[in-house]
Design a protein around this motif. Structure first.
Motif, PDB file in Angstrom:
ATOM      1  N   MET A 171      40.257  37.332  32.305  1.00 60.55           N
ATOM      2  CA  MET A 171      40.747  37.768  31.005  1.00 60.55           C
ATOM      3  C   MET A 171      41.967  38.101  31.124  1.00 60.55           C
ATOM      4  O   MET A 171      42.335  38.837  32.023  1.00 60.55           O
ATOM      5  CB  MET A 171      39.646  38.550  30.367  1.00 60.55           C
ATOM      6  CG  MET A 171      38.312  38.237  30.167  1.00 60.55           C
ATOM      7  SD  MET A 171      36.983  39.494  29.455  1.00 60.55           S
ATOM      8  CE  MET A 171      37.597  39.688  27.847  1.00 60.55           C
ATOM      9  N   VAL A 172      42.842  37.899  30.032  1.00 58.61           N
ATOM     10  CA  VAL A 172      44.194  38.735  29.923  1.00 58.61           C
ATOM     11  C   VAL A 172      43.933  39.977  29.540  1.00 58.61           C
ATOM     12  O   VAL A 172      42.819  40.382  28.873  1.00 58.61           O
ATOM     13  CB  VAL A 172      45.116  37.893  29.090  1.00 58.61           C
ATOM     14  CG1 VAL A 172      45.207  36.568  29.913  1.00 58.61           C
ATOM     15  CG2 VAL A 172      44.697  37.751  27.690  1.00 58.61           C
ATOM     16  N   THR A 192      39.336  40.087  24.422  1.00 62.61           N
ATOM     17  CA  THR A 192      37.944  40.529  23.714  1.00 62.61           C
ATOM     18  C   THR A 192      36.992  39.276  24.118  1.00 62.61           C
ATOM     19  O   THR A 192      37.342  38.271  23.945  1.00 62.61           O
ATOM     20  CB  THR A 192      37.828  40.858  22.554  1.00 62.61           C
ATOM     21  OG1 THR A 192      38.358  39.944  21.690  1.00 62.61           O
ATOM     22  CG2 THR A 192      38.560  42.323  22.538  1.00 62.61           C
ATOM     23  N   MET A 193      35.823  39.593  24.328  1.00 64.76           N
ATOM     24  CA  MET A 193      34.588  38.397  24.440  1.00 64.76           C
ATOM     25  C   MET A 193      33.400  39.181  23.844  1.00 64.76           C
ATOM     26  O   MET A 193      33.094  40.204  24.146  1.00 64.76           O
ATOM     27  CB  MET A 193      34.248  38.124  25.679  1.00 64.76           C
ATOM     28  CG  MET A 193      33.286  37.184  26.084  1.00 64.76           C
ATOM     29  SD  MET A 193      33.107  36.587  27.825  1.00 64.76           S
ATOM     30  CE  MET A 193      32.819  38.034  28.683  1.00 64.76           C
ATOM     31  N   ALA A 221      38.600  43.546  28.192  1.00 68.41           N
ATOM     32  CA  ALA A 221      38.848  42.939  29.615  1.00 68.41           C
ATOM     33  C   ALA A 221      38.341  43.903  30.582  1.00 68.41           C
ATOM     34  O   ALA A 221      37.734  43.743  31.535  1.00 68.41           O
ATOM     35  CB  ALA A 221      40.154  42.544  29.960  1.00 68.41           C
ATOM     36  N   ASP A 222      38.564  45.321  30.333  1.00 71.27           N
ATOM     37  CA  ASP A 222      38.034  46.306  31.328  1.00 71.27           C
ATOM     38  C   ASP A 222      36.600  46.454  31.427  1.00 71.27           C
ATOM     39  O   ASP A 222      36.038  46.651  32.549  1.00 71.27           O
ATOM     40  CB  ASP A 222      38.670  47.571  30.943  1.00 71.27           C
ATOM     41  CG  ASP A 222      40.207  47.485  31.382  1.00 71.27           C
ATOM     42  OD1 ASP A 222      40.974  47.006  32.077  1.00 71.27           O
ATOM     43  OD2 ASP A 222      41.108  48.312  30.771  1.00 71.27           O
ATOM     44  N   GLN A 223      36.203  46.433  30.099  1.00 70.64           N
ATOM     45  CA  GLN A 223      34.525  46.358  30.149  1.00 70.64           C
ATOM     46  C   GLN A 223      33.742  45.272  30.709  1.00 70.64           C
ATOM     47  O   GLN A 223      32.786  45.527  31.453  1.00 70.64           O
ATOM     48  CB  GLN A 223      34.074  46.648  28.590  1.00 70.64           C
ATOM     49  CG  GLN A 223      34.648  48.047  28.072  1.00 70.64           C
ATOM     50  CD  GLN A 223      34.284  47.935  26.604  1.00 70.64           C
ATOM     51  OE1 GLN A 223      34.215  47.131  25.892  1.00 70.64           O
ATOM     52  NE2 GLN A 223      33.871  49.156  25.995  1.00 70.64           N
ATOM     53  N   GLY A 263      30.357  43.119  34.994  1.00 66.51           N
ATOM     54  CA  GLY A 263      30.223  41.746  35.616  1.00 66.51           C
ATOM     55  C   GLY A 263      30.287  40.631  34.850  1.00 66.51           C
ATOM     56  O   GLY A 263      29.967  39.576  35.181  1.00 66.51           O
ATOM     57  N   TYR A 264      31.059  40.767  33.647  1.00 68.05           N
ATOM     58  CA  TYR A 264      31.249  39.627  33.045  1.00 68.05           C
ATOM     59  C   TYR A 264      32.411  39.087  32.911  1.00 68.05           C
ATOM     60  O   TYR A 264      32.930  38.062  32.363  1.00 68.05           O
ATOM     61  CB  TYR A 264      30.898  39.939  31.282  1.00 68.05           C
ATOM     62  CG  TYR A 264      29.444  39.614  30.986  1.00 68.05           C
ATOM     63  CD1 TYR A 264      28.201  40.247  31.851  1.00 68.05           C
ATOM     64  CD2 TYR A 264      28.992  38.970  29.853  1.00 68.05           C
ATOM     65  CE1 TYR A 264      27.074  40.260  31.452  1.00 68.05           C
ATOM     66  CE2 TYR A 264      27.754  38.861  29.436  1.00 68.05           C
ATOM     67  CZ  TYR A 264      26.690  39.489  30.306  1.00 68.05           C
ATOM     68  OH  TYR A 264      25.391  39.068  29.976  1.00 68.05           O
TER      69      TYR A 264
END
Length: 249
Positions: free
Chosen positions: A116-117, A121-122, A186-188, A193-194
């Motif tokens: 992720m950049v 968000t995901m 991105a940090d979360q 582990g995602y």
């Protein structure tokens, strides 16, 4: 003169041999495909991705990087894309280039690796049907199971995938209490582990994957594929159906 002729012949033979030598630089060059997954996920996108994956397989590519930036879309199209990505033997990488929401999260979870950049968000995997309506309980139950299965298949804790689609899961520590769908930063994502890592851009991702010297082949939609995506867009379909009913009346 004979010696010169022999030397010239040897040079020519060596030159020809270098063209077919399996160990020359050209033969060893790695090929990586970069394919966009942008805008709404629908059946037209599935058809485009089928072509892209087939091209990459025929070219003997080392990997396919999917440049993901989508708010989500239609369930059956996302399901088909998930099967497509898990069905190829090529290495698949999701490059979440800002957002992989709803169907975009599901698609990303069906790749081998996710990057992720910063600021990406995901999650928030609410679903809609082919007509653009919120899916019913039956479809919602299927979708939650599909999200969890995708996470398990890729070796990730399914609780976070479930929380992306199921409001009853309480993950207050990640900002998604009961009644809210989980969306990971991105940090979360890296923390739970995602995500395999956070990268600034595609070049940094290629370097991290060891493909900095690879031949990059970008696959873009043809005019026909763009038209197909427009026609199968969940907002456009009801309009076309209405027009069809008026014409047929």
């Amino acid at each position: 003169m004979k010696i010169k002729s022999v030397i010239a012949s040897i040079i020519i033979l060596l030159s020809l041999a270098s063209l077919i030598n399996p160990f020359n630089a050209a033969a060893d060059e790695k090929v990586v495909y970069v394919v966009p997954i942008a805008e709404t996920v629908e059946k037209g996108l599935l058809a485009f991705l089928e072509r892209a994956v087939e091209e990459a397989e025929e070219a003997g590519a080392e990997a396919i990087i999917f440049d993901v930036h989508t708010p989500g879309g239609v369930v059956d199209a996302a399901d088909g894309i998930g099967k497509l990505l898990t069905g190829t033997d090529l290495k698949t990488v999701a490059f979440v280039n800002k957002k992989a929401l709803s169907a975009g999260a599901y698609i990303s979870l069906n790749t081998d690796e996710i990057y992720m950049v910063p600021g990406a968000t995901m999650g928030s995997a609410a679903i809609i049907d082919q007509q653009g309506n919120t899916a019913g309980k039956k479809a919602e139950s299927y979708w939650i199971a599909a999200m969890k299965a995708a996470a398990v298949e890729s070796g990730r804790d399914p609780i976070y995938a479930q929380a992306m689609a199921d409001e009853s899961v309480d993950l207050s520590e990640l900002g998604a209490g009961k009644g809210e769908l989980l969306t990971l930063t991105a940090d979360q994502a890296l923390e739970v582990g995602y995500s395999e890592g956070t990268v600034k851009n595609l070049n940094e991702l290629l370097e991290k994957l060891g493909f900095e010297d690879a031949e990059i082949r970008n696959v873009n939609e043809t005019f026909a594929e763009k038209l197909a995506r427009f026609i199968t867009h969940p907002v456009v379909i009801p309009i076309l159906m209405t027009i069809g009913s008026l014409v047929g009346a």
